[in-house]
Design a protein around this motif. Sequence first.
Motif, mmCIF file in Angstrom:
data_model
loop_
_atom_site.group_PDB
_atom_site.id
_atom_site.type_symbol
_atom_site.label_atom_id
_atom_site.label_comp_id
_atom_site.label_asym_id
_atom_site.label_seq_id
_atom_site.Cartn_x
_atom_site.Cartn_y
_atom_site.Cartn_z
ATOM 1 N N ALA A 16 1.963 7.809 -7.496
ATOM 2 C CA ALA A 16 1.055 6.227 -7.257
ATOM 3 C C ALA A 16 2.133 5.557 -7.528
ATOM 4 O O ALA A 16 1.831 4.237 -6.735
ATOM 5 C CB ALA A 16 0.063 6.145 -8.472
ATOM 6 N N LYS A 17 2.640 5.639 -7.981
ATOM 7 C CA LYS A 17 4.344 4.300 -7.906
ATOM 8 C C LYS A 17 4.590 4.306 -6.974
ATOM 9 O O LYS A 17 4.678 3.136 -6.477
ATOM 10 C CB LYS A 17 4.323 5.175 -9.420
ATOM 11 N N ARG A 18 5.481 5.242 -6.164
ATOM 12 C CA ARG A 18 6.182 5.648 -4.925
ATOM 13 C C ARG A 18 4.850 5.054 -4.313
ATOM 14 O O ARG A 18 4.934 4.095 -3.186
ATOM 15 C CB ARG A 18 5.618 6.712 -4.403
ATOM 16 N N LEU A 19 3.620 4.685 -4.166
ATOM 17 C CA LEU A 19 2.123 4.771 -2.382
ATOM 18 C C LEU A 19 2.119 3.416 -2.881
ATOM 19 O O LEU A 19 1.782 2.223 -1.723
ATOM 20 C CB LEU A 19 1.300 5.529 -2.753
ATOM 21 N N PHE A 20 1.883 2.607 -4.451
ATOM 22 C CA PHE A 20 1.141 1.528 -4.688
ATOM 23 C C PHE A 20 2.678 0.165 -4.381
ATOM 24 O O PHE A 20 2.333 -0.415 -3.823
ATOM 25 C CB PHE A 20 1.087 1.304 -5.593
ATOM 26 N N ALA A 21 4.083 0.894 -4.656
ATOM 27 C CA ALA A 21 5.064 0.094 -3.509
ATOM 28 C C ALA A 21 5.194 -0.183 -2.713
ATOM 29 O O ALA A 21 5.346 -1.375 -2.422
ATOM 30 C CB ALA A 21 6.103 0.708 -5.048
ATOM 31 N N LYS A 22 5.128 0.880 -2.049
ATOM 32 C CA LYS A 22 5.398 1.335 -0.139
ATOM 33 C C LYS A 22 3.700 0.511 1.030
ATOM 34 O O LYS A 22 3.823 -0.556 1.370
ATOM 35 C CB LYS A 22 4.954 2.580 0.520
ATOM 36 N N GLN A 23 2.587 0.452 -0.059
ATOM 37 C CA GLN A 23 1.580 0.444 0.736
ATOM 38 C C GLN A 23 0.043 -0.573 -0.315
ATOM 39 O O GLN A 23 -0.531 -1.592 -0.108
ATOM 40 C CB GLN A 23 0.581 1.608 0.875
ATOM 41 N N GLY A 24 1.139 -1.339 -1.755
ATOM 42 C CA GLY A 24 0.452 -1.987 -2.557
ATOM 43 C C GLY A 24 -1.208 -0.999 -2.868
ATOM 44 O O GLY A 24 -1.877 0.466 -2.595
ATOM 45 N N TYR A 25 -1.212 -1.622 -4.350
ATOM 46 C CA TYR A 25 -3.058 -0.990 -4.965
ATOM 47 C C TYR A 25 -3.977 -1.156 -3.762
ATOM 48 O O TYR A 25 -4.473 0.115 -3.585
ATOM 49 C CB TYR A 25 -3.111 -2.176 -6.069
ATOM 50 N N GLU A 26 -4.458 -1.900 -3.177
ATOM 51 C CA GLU A 26 -5.820 -1.607 -2.582
ATOM 52 C C GLU A 26 -5.395 -0.573 -1.726
ATOM 53 O O GLU A 26 -6.422 -0.222 -0.539
ATOM 54 C CB GLU A 26 -6.461 -2.983 -2.317
ATOM 55 N N GLY A 27 -4.371 -0.827 -0.850
ATOM 56 C CA GLY A 27 -4.013 -0.187 0.310
ATOM 57 C C GLY A 27 -3.517 1.148 0.350
ATOM 58 O O GLY A 27 -3.198 1.624 0.805
ATOM 59 N N THR A 28 -3.710 2.035 -0.683
ATOM 60 C CA THR A 28 -3.404 3.580 -1.449
ATOM 61 C C THR A 28 -4.647 4.097 -1.762
ATOM 62 O O THR A 28 -5.824 3.255 -2.606
ATOM 63 C CB THR A 28 -2.571 3.407 -2.944
ATOM 64 N N SER A 29 -5.474 5.331 -1.705
ATOM 65 C CA SER A 29 -6.509 5.656 -1.673
ATOM 66 C C SER A 29 -6.069 7.161 -2.417
ATOM 67 O O SER A 29 -4.310 7.188 -2.455
ATOM 68 C CB SER A 29 -7.594 5.883 -0.735
ATOM 69 N N VAL A 30 -6.805 7.076 -3.705
ATOM 70 C CA VAL A 30 -6.993 8.387 -4.243
ATOM 71 C C VAL A 30 -6.547 9.421 -3.898
ATOM 72 O O VAL A 30 -5.704 10.072 -4.241
ATOM 73 C CB VAL A 30 -8.165 8.316 -5.611
ATOM 74 N N ARG A 31 -6.866 10.073 -2.568
ATOM 75 C CA ARG A 31 -7.207 10.848 -2.203
ATOM 76 C C ARG A 31 -5.645 11.347 -1.779
ATOM 77 O O ARG A 31 -5.205 12.072 -2.339
ATOM 78 C CB ARG A 31 -8.176 10.818 -0.971
ATOM 79 N N GLN A 32 -4.929 10.178 -1.121
ATOM 80 C CA GLN A 32 -3.691 10.053 -0.694
ATOM 81 C C GLN A 32 -2.607 10.251 -1.698
ATOM 82 O O GLN A 32 -2.317 11.338 -2.070
ATOM 83 C CB GLN A 32 -3.186 8.292 -0.137
ATOM 84 N N ILE A 33 -2.960 9.573 -2.930
ATOM 85 C CA ILE A 33 -1.729 10.028 -4.028
ATOM 86 C C ILE A 33 -2.639 11.210 -4.701
ATOM 87 O O ILE A 33 -1.062 12.160 -4.292
ATOM 88 C CB ILE A 33 -2.389 9.145 -5.699
ATOM 89 N N CYS A 34 -3.279 11.825 -4.735
ATOM 90 C CA CYS A 34 -3.393 13.322 -4.900
ATOM 91 C C CYS A 34 -3.068 14.771 -3.511
ATOM 92 O O CYS A 34 -2.110 15.584 -4.036
ATOM 93 C CB CYS A 34 -5.157 13.740 -5.096
ATOM 94 N N GLU A 35 -3.051 13.805 -2.891
ATOM 95 C CA GLU A 35 -2.174 14.934 -1.762
ATOM 96 C C GLU A 35 -1.001 14.686 -1.888
ATOM 97 O O GLU A 35 -0.160 16.179 -2.016
ATOM 98 C CB GLU A 35 -3.182 13.723 -0.418
#
Lengths: 201, 201
Positions: A16-35
């Motif tokens: 989540a940290k990695r993805l929030f940083a790259k794509q922003g909070y709204e731009g990141t989905s829970v699905r993507q995080i878990c994948e």
Amino acid sequence: MELNDTDVKTRILLSAKRLFAKQGYEGTSVRQICEEANANIALVSYHFGGKEKVFEAIFEQFYPGSEEAFNQYEDELKNPVEGLTLIVREIVVFTINDKELSDIIQQELTLQSPRMETVQAFLSPVWFKVKELLERGKEEGAFHFDSLTAAFLTVMGVTLSHKRFRSVNVWLEDNDRFIPDSYPDQAARFVLQGLGVKLNS
Amino acid sequence: MELNDTDVKTRILLSAKRLFAKQGYEGTSVRQICEEANANIALVSYHFGGKEKVFEAIFEQFYPGSEEAFNQYEDELKNPVEGLTLIVREIVVFTINDKELSDIIQQELTLQSPRMETVQAFLSPVWFKVKELLERGKEEGAFHFDSLTAAFLTVMGVTLSHKRFRSVNVWLEDNDRFIPDSYPDQAARFVLQGLGVKLNS
DNA sequence: GTCTATAGCAGGATAGAC
DNA sequence: GTCTATCCTGCTATAGAC
């Protein structure tokens, strides 16, 4: 890091940290995080209670606790020049060590989001101290600036600016030797000179 | 502004700019934009071709064209100190005049988004010039810094920092008189002092 | 603790009437 | 140019089996 060598909660947090940083909070989905975390989607709700809570948990886990730190450096913080030097260095070191978290902070600072409250709660101690040091430094004649707000803004700008590194190397070829190790000192020097402090170096 | 006194295209653009700045691109829905603009949802597709194209159109409409500007100031831009002063002032003036657009830029700079290409295309001329001035200023002995990248980062930090104003006044009571009119000069002075330029003021 | 399956909703986009 | 109605996709979150 992304292997199953750590427990699920941690894996989710790191992804989540990695993805929030790259794509922003709204731009990141829970699905993507878990994948990315090799975790089942339902586990976000189970372990944290939702996406929003994951965001908060990231800060609780990775934001450097500044409570004891202030006591530890009590002496340095009495002197405005020493204190500001210390804090600027520490902030810059933090932005280098955890680029992801500082990217997230950077993003949230410009947004009027429901997460702002969380972010501010964590950042307040440091920036309140900066404000105090600027005020006292001016009174004591060490710093020279007109507006506290303007000075504060520039200090924030310098210390947090590191995160734009990714876009920066589009404009700069990297034949320039940028050494992260020496950047905290350079930033601190820049800030102090900018505030009109005479340095002997 | 939000009344039907201007044409729909402009109303959509203005609403989108406002909302992207406050909530981010992903955090803003086309529905929301159109609601605020008093426009029908279908008109975004009809007039622009989708949300993404609205984003680009905002830059085309509101980003100050820097093509002619460079020619106009050709003389000042020959001298590194004068040139950098001019540019820093102009950028800061821009961030004050159009807080929304500069908030959007600020946000996108930290993201790895599909919109980065658009943003970079518009920003490149200015920041390329900054890089050139820093390099030449160092060669000519006017500026003193170790790493070009580090210097570049700090200049970016100071000039773009203004946008965190919203969160700043959480930490600063505003009894301090922050006068936007004088901020461009203060920022420029801060940058030059930070780069080790001796100022006579 | 972990999974599958699904509910329930909001997103962007457009076809087709006017 | 503008609107309504609708499509389809993707989102978060959870109930319930294991």
